[in-house]
Write a protein that holds these residues in place. Structure first.
Motif, PDB file in Angstrom:
ATOM      1  N   MET B 290       0.935  -1.199   0.048  1.00 22.64           N
ATOM      2  CA  MET B 290      -0.099  -0.138   0.022  1.00 22.64           C
ATOM      3  C   MET B 290       0.586   1.327  -0.051  1.00 22.64           C
ATOM      4  SD  MET B 290      -3.251  -0.934   2.439  1.00 22.64           S
ATOM      5  CE  MET B 290      -4.570  -1.783   1.653  1.00 22.64           C
ATOM      6  N   THR B 291       0.449   2.126  -0.560  1.00 16.77           N
ATOM      7  CA  THR B 291       0.879   3.638  -0.670  1.00 16.77           C
ATOM      8  C   THR B 291      -0.127   4.710  -0.113  1.00 16.77           C
ATOM      9  OG1 THR B 291      -0.102   4.296  -2.778  1.00 16.77           O
ATOM     10  CG2 THR B 291       2.257   2.937  -2.814  1.00 16.77           C
ATOM     11  N   GLY B 292       0.498   5.713   0.038  1.00 15.84           N
ATOM     12  CA  GLY B 292      -0.269   7.154   0.271  1.00 15.84           C
ATOM     13  C   GLY B 292      -1.324   6.724   1.367  1.00 15.84           C
ATOM     14  N   PRO B 293      -2.605   7.417   1.331  1.00 13.14           N
ATOM     15  CA  PRO B 293      -3.365   7.247   2.437  1.00 13.14           C
ATOM     16  C   PRO B 293      -3.744   6.006   2.943  1.00 13.14           C
ATOM     17  CG  PRO B 293      -4.559   8.221   0.638  1.00 13.14           C
ATOM     18  CD  PRO B 293      -3.235   8.028   0.323  1.00 13.14           C
ATOM     19  N   CYS B 294      -3.702   4.907   2.120  1.00 12.57           N
ATOM     20  CA  CYS B 294      -4.148   3.552   2.517  1.00 12.57           C
ATOM     21  C   CYS B 294      -3.148   2.986   3.767  1.00 12.57           C
ATOM     22  CB  CYS B 294      -3.890   2.595   1.432  1.00 12.57           C
ATOM     23  SG  CYS B 294      -5.303   2.778   0.063  1.00 12.57           S
ATOM     24  N   ARG B 295      -1.947   3.257   3.497  1.00 14.08           N
ATOM     25  CA  ARG B 295      -0.672   2.748   4.361  1.00 14.08           C
ATOM     26  C   ARG B 295      -1.155   2.845   5.675  1.00 14.08           C
ATOM     27  NH1 ARG B 295       4.597   1.546   3.301  1.00 14.08           N
ATOM     28  NH2 ARG B 295       4.549   2.759   1.386  1.00 14.08           N
ATOM     29  N   GLU B 296      -1.776   4.032   6.199  1.00 15.12           N
ATOM     30  CA  GLU B 296      -1.996   4.246   7.772  1.00 15.12           C
ATOM     31  C   GLU B 296      -3.562   4.221   7.874  1.00 15.12           C
ATOM     32  OE1 GLU B 296       0.396   4.475   9.875  1.00 15.12           O
ATOM     33  OE2 GLU B 296       1.843   4.624   8.264  1.00 15.12           O
ATOM     34  N   CYS B 297      -4.331   3.652   7.137  1.00 16.78           N
ATOM     35  CA  CYS B 297      -5.886   4.011   7.097  1.00 16.78           C
ATOM     36  C   CYS B 297      -6.397   2.909   7.976  1.00 16.78           C
ATOM     37  CB  CYS B 297      -6.400   3.806   5.486  1.00 16.78           C
ATOM     38  SG  CYS B 297      -8.297   4.236   5.801  1.00 16.78           S
ATOM     39  N   PRO B 298      -7.308   3.172   8.939  1.00 20.39           N
ATOM     40  CA  PRO B 298      -7.991   2.298   9.503  1.00 20.39           C
ATOM     41  C   PRO B 298      -8.899   1.190   9.058  1.00 20.39           C
ATOM     42  CG  PRO B 298      -9.032   4.645   9.805  1.00 20.39           C
ATOM     43  CD  PRO B 298      -7.750   4.595   9.152  1.00 20.39           C
ATOM     44  N   ARG B 299      -9.225   1.614   7.503  1.00 21.86           N
ATOM     45  CA  ARG B 299     -10.123   0.949   6.732  1.00 21.86           C
ATOM     46  C   ARG B 299      -9.280  -0.052   5.892  1.00 21.86           C
ATOM     47  NH1 ARG B 299     -15.465   1.681   5.771  1.00 21.86           N
ATOM     48  NH2 ARG B 299     -14.889   1.237   3.343  1.00 21.86           N
ATOM     49  N   ARG B 300      -7.879  -0.159   6.024  1.00 23.83           N
ATOM     50  CA  ARG B 300      -7.257  -0.940   5.155  1.00 23.83           C
ATOM     51  C   ARG B 300      -7.465  -2.265   5.125  1.00 23.83           C
ATOM     52  NH1 ARG B 300      -3.785   0.499   9.052  1.00 23.83           N
ATOM     53  NH2 ARG B 300      -2.577  -1.100  10.165  1.00 23.83           N
ATOM     54  N   GLU B 301      -7.870  -2.788   6.099  1.00 23.14           N
ATOM     55  CA  GLU B 301      -8.262  -4.306   6.237  1.00 23.14           C
ATOM     56  C   GLU B 301      -9.809  -4.327   5.972  1.00 23.14           C
ATOM     57  OE1 GLU B 301      -6.070  -6.706   6.645  1.00 23.14           O
ATOM     58  OE2 GLU B 301      -4.444  -5.941   7.846  1.00 23.14           O
ATOM     59  N   THR B 302     -10.494  -3.378   5.501  1.00 23.24           N
ATOM     60  CA  THR B 302     -11.870  -3.478   5.048  1.00 23.24           C
ATOM     61  C   THR B 302     -12.231  -3.290   3.811  1.00 23.24           C
ATOM     62  OG1 THR B 302     -12.497  -2.335   7.223  1.00 23.24           O
ATOM     63  CG2 THR B 302     -14.234  -2.540   5.679  1.00 23.24           C
ATOM     64  N   ASP B 303     -11.360  -2.214   3.185  1.00 21.46           N
ATOM     65  CA  ASP B 303     -11.694  -2.323   1.610  1.00 21.46           C
ATOM     66  C   ASP B 303     -10.509  -2.598   0.984  1.00 21.46           C
ATOM     67  OD1 ASP B 303     -10.277   0.007   1.768  1.00 21.46           O
ATOM     68  OD2 ASP B 303     -12.003   1.287   2.240  1.00 21.46           O
ATOM     69  N   PHE B 304      -9.301  -3.038   1.532  1.00 29.31           N
ATOM     70  CA  PHE B 304      -8.116  -3.417   0.880  1.00 29.31           C
ATOM     71  C   PHE B 304      -7.549  -2.277   0.038  1.00 29.31           C
ATOM     72  CE2 PHE B 304     -10.941  -6.885   1.695  1.00 29.31           C
ATOM     73  CZ  PHE B 304     -10.328  -7.318   2.775  1.00 29.31           C
ATOM     74  N   GLY B 305      -7.896  -0.888   0.190  1.00 28.10           N
ATOM     75  CA  GLY B 305      -7.242   0.085  -0.632  1.00 28.10           C
ATOM     76  C   GLY B 305      -8.114   0.037  -1.939  1.00 28.10           C
ATOM     77  N   GLY B 306      -9.278  -0.569  -2.058  1.00 25.07           N
ATOM     78  CA  GLY B 306     -10.222  -0.533  -3.234  1.00 25.07           C
ATOM     79  C   GLY B 306      -9.992  -1.476  -4.459  1.00 25.07           C
ATOM     80  N   CYS B 307      -9.990  -1.164  -5.594  1.00 28.41           N
ATOM     81  CA  CYS B 307      -9.742  -1.683  -6.771  1.00 28.41           C
ATOM     82  C   CYS B 307      -8.498  -1.191  -7.295  1.00 28.41           C
ATOM     83  CB  CYS B 307     -10.901  -1.552  -7.667  1.00 28.41           C
ATOM     84  SG  CYS B 307     -10.968  -2.359  -9.274  1.00 28.41           S
ATOM     85  N   ARG B 308      -7.832  -2.331  -7.396  1.00 24.60           N
ATOM     86  CA  ARG B 308      -6.235  -2.214  -8.136  1.00 24.60           C
ATOM     87  C   ARG B 308      -6.498  -1.831  -9.807  1.00 24.60           C
ATOM     88  NH1 ARG B 308      -4.299  -0.036  -5.815  1.00 24.60           N
ATOM     89  NH2 ARG B 308      -6.208   0.013  -4.389  1.00 24.60           N
ATOM     90  N   CYS B 309      -7.465  -2.591 -10.474  1.00 24.27           N
ATOM     91  CA  CYS B 309      -7.565  -2.313 -11.606  1.00 24.27           C
ATOM     92  C   CYS B 309      -8.014  -0.912 -11.938  1.00 24.27           C
ATOM     93  CB  CYS B 309      -8.502  -3.368 -12.276  1.00 24.27           C
ATOM     94  SG  CYS B 309      -7.976  -4.985 -11.900  1.00 24.27           S
ATOM     95  N   GLN B 310      -9.240  -0.254 -11.089  1.00 32.99           N
ATOM     96  CA  GLN B 310      -9.558   0.981 -11.055  1.00 32.99           C
ATOM     97  C   GLN B 310      -8.306   2.082 -11.099  1.00 32.99           C
ATOM     98  OE1 GLN B 310     -13.571   2.295 -10.912  1.00 32.99           O
ATOM     99  NE2 GLN B 310     -13.126   3.103  -8.734  1.00 32.99           N
ATOM    100  N   ALA B 311      -7.542   1.656  -9.907  1.00 34.03           N
ATOM    101  CA  ALA B 311      -6.590   2.465  -9.721  1.00 34.03           C
ATOM    102  C   ALA B 311      -5.607   2.731 -10.981  1.00 34.03           C
ATOM    103  CB  ALA B 311      -5.583   1.911  -8.272  1.00 34.03           C
TER     104      ALA B 311
END
Lengths: 91, 358
Positions: B290-311
């Motif tokens: 993970m990069t940027g805001p995902c790295r420290e985000c409390p939701r990182r295990e909930t939404d996994f940073g969202g969709c890699r394909c969309q990113a």
């Protein structure tokens, strides 16, 4: 659904959409259905394996009583079956 | 050790009688002569079952275009996998379905494009609604678990109540309201497909007001409008494997579009190696990438940073936070498009027109 279906006449069986399967990889019984898999406890799996449409709830309690003497099956089993039926997984 | 996967999406073929503008197959379609054969699919299902996969979506394109569809379903069933046919309904006669049920088919998901014949056919790019109606009758008569899938966008959202009524009338047990996702072909048609926010608000009211009788309703998050990303695939390489028509194995059906992924192929590797060891399945597994805001985000295990394909599709970097997330530095990419959708007139569709077969 009326809660009093766990009467003497009900012979629980899995709903048509449900498959009960033992998963050797996870070492657990699963209920499989469209878009979903539900992992059962060991006793849950044991109870549902007896739900083949031929046994009444009383039969199921009696059969489990031989394996688990002294367990509070008279209350626990009908309550469990009601819960599973409310999910739509038993008929 | 990596947890075992649960589900396999088997894309038997990219051939399809429909031409939907939001087609989820990759931009470059696999030719029919490159498709896995019956024995190869049987091996894939046997390996899948051996590693803990318990569900298979038998999909495409249109899987009924495979002449060996019955043998393929039988192989999945024999391996102990719960099977769902994902179909446009074209070619689903009662005789065909009977054969599939005898082979062990457990359930069917039918697509429909809208509640009315004319608009459904317009979106599908061909006459198809009446055939779907007949297919629904065949599925309902067989008593199989019956899911109806409807991709929602600006041209059908205003008929959501009619769509729900149609699902109930056709005998569906479950209606999946799949708000359009914008990768691949759908991204090309994004301007034509993005709804106005008011359309979505009214649709959400209809879903919320549903009284729970009739078919179960599943609402797939319209992530351009929510400010939170979807937990795509339950996490990269966490639950599911996609195997494409030529044996390409992917953590997500949209991941064909990532040029650097170097996806493995079931013709070269075991599915177990692909799942546990392949660089592609490990690329965005867990949270370490993970990069940027995902790295420290409390939701990182909930939404996994969202969709890699969309990113990847929107920023060119699959490791960036999904721009659908309000915390993403790239969020304007979806916000601006979503806001513009309220004011621009819908343009025409670029239909999916696969080249003639062979």
């Amino acid at each position: 659904m009326p809660a009093d279906r766990t009467d003497g006449d009900w012979r629980p069986a899995l709903a048509r959409s449900i498959v009960l399967r033992h998963d050797t990889v996870r070492g657990a019984d699963l209920l499989l259905m469209p878009e979903r898999a539900v992992r059962l406890s060991e006793t849950g799996g044991r109870v549902l394996r007896l739900c083949d449409g031929s046994r009444t709830v009383g039969d199921i309690v009696a059969e489990l009583g031989e394996a688990f003497p002294g367990a509070p099956l008279d209350d626990d089993v009908p309550e469990f079956l009601d819960r599973v039926r409310a999910e739509g997984w038993l008929r | 050790m990596t947890d075992a996967p649960w589900a396999l999406l088997a894309e038997l073929t990219h051939a399809c009688p429909l031409h939907c503008p939001y087609c989820s197959n990759p931009l470059e379609l696999v030719r029919r002569d490159a498709e896995l054969d019956t024995a190869e699919w049987a091996r894939v299902f046997a390996e899948a079952a051996g590693m803990g996969i318990v569900q298979a979506h038998i999909s495409g394109g249109e899987p009924l275009l495979r002449r060996d569809i019955v043998q393929i379903v039988e192989a999945a069933h024999d391996a102990g996998v719960y099977t769902q046919l994902v179909t446009s309904g074209l070619g689903l006669t009662s005789r065909r379905l009977d054969d599939l049920v005898r082979a062990g088919l457990n359930s069917v998901q039918l697509s429909v494009q809208d509640a009315r014949a004319e608009s459904s056919d317009l979106i599908a790019g061909r006459t198809s609604f009446r055939a779907k109606e007949r297919a629904a009758g065949v599925i309902a008569a067989a008593g199989l678990p019956f899911g109806l899938n409807v991709v929602l966008h600006r041209h059908n959202l205003d008929r959501l109540q009619e769509i729900l009524d149609l699902g109930a009338r056709w005998g569906a047990d479950r209606i999946e309201l799949a708000n359009a996702q914008f990768y691949g072909w759908a991204l090309r048609n994004r301007t034509a497909l993005l709804p106005a926010r008011e359309q979505l608000d009214r649709a959400k009211e209809i879903v919320a007001a549903h009284d729970g009788s009739g078919p179960e309703i599943v609402w797939v998050l319209p992530d351009y409008y929510e400010g939170v990303p979807k937990p795509c695939m339950g996490g990269w390489g966490a639950r599911s494997i996609t195997v494409g028509p030529d044996g390409t194995a992917l953590p997500c059906p949209a991941a064909y579009a990532m040029p650097d992924l170097a996806p493995p192929n079931v013709r070269d590797h075991s599915l177990a190696w692909i799942w546990a060891e392949s660089p592609a399945f490990n690329a965005y597994r867990g949270t370490g990438w993970m990069t940027g805001p995902c790295r420290e985000c409390p939701r990182r295990e909930t939404d996994f940073g969202g969709c890699r394909c969309q990113a990847f599709a929107l920023t060119g970097d699959a490791a960036r936070t999904d721009p659908a997330c309000g915390l993403s530095p790239d969020h304007h990419l979806v916000r601006d498009a979503a806001e513009a959708a309220g004011s621009v007139a819908g343009s025409g569709f670029a239909y999916r027109r696969p080249p003639p077969v062979r």
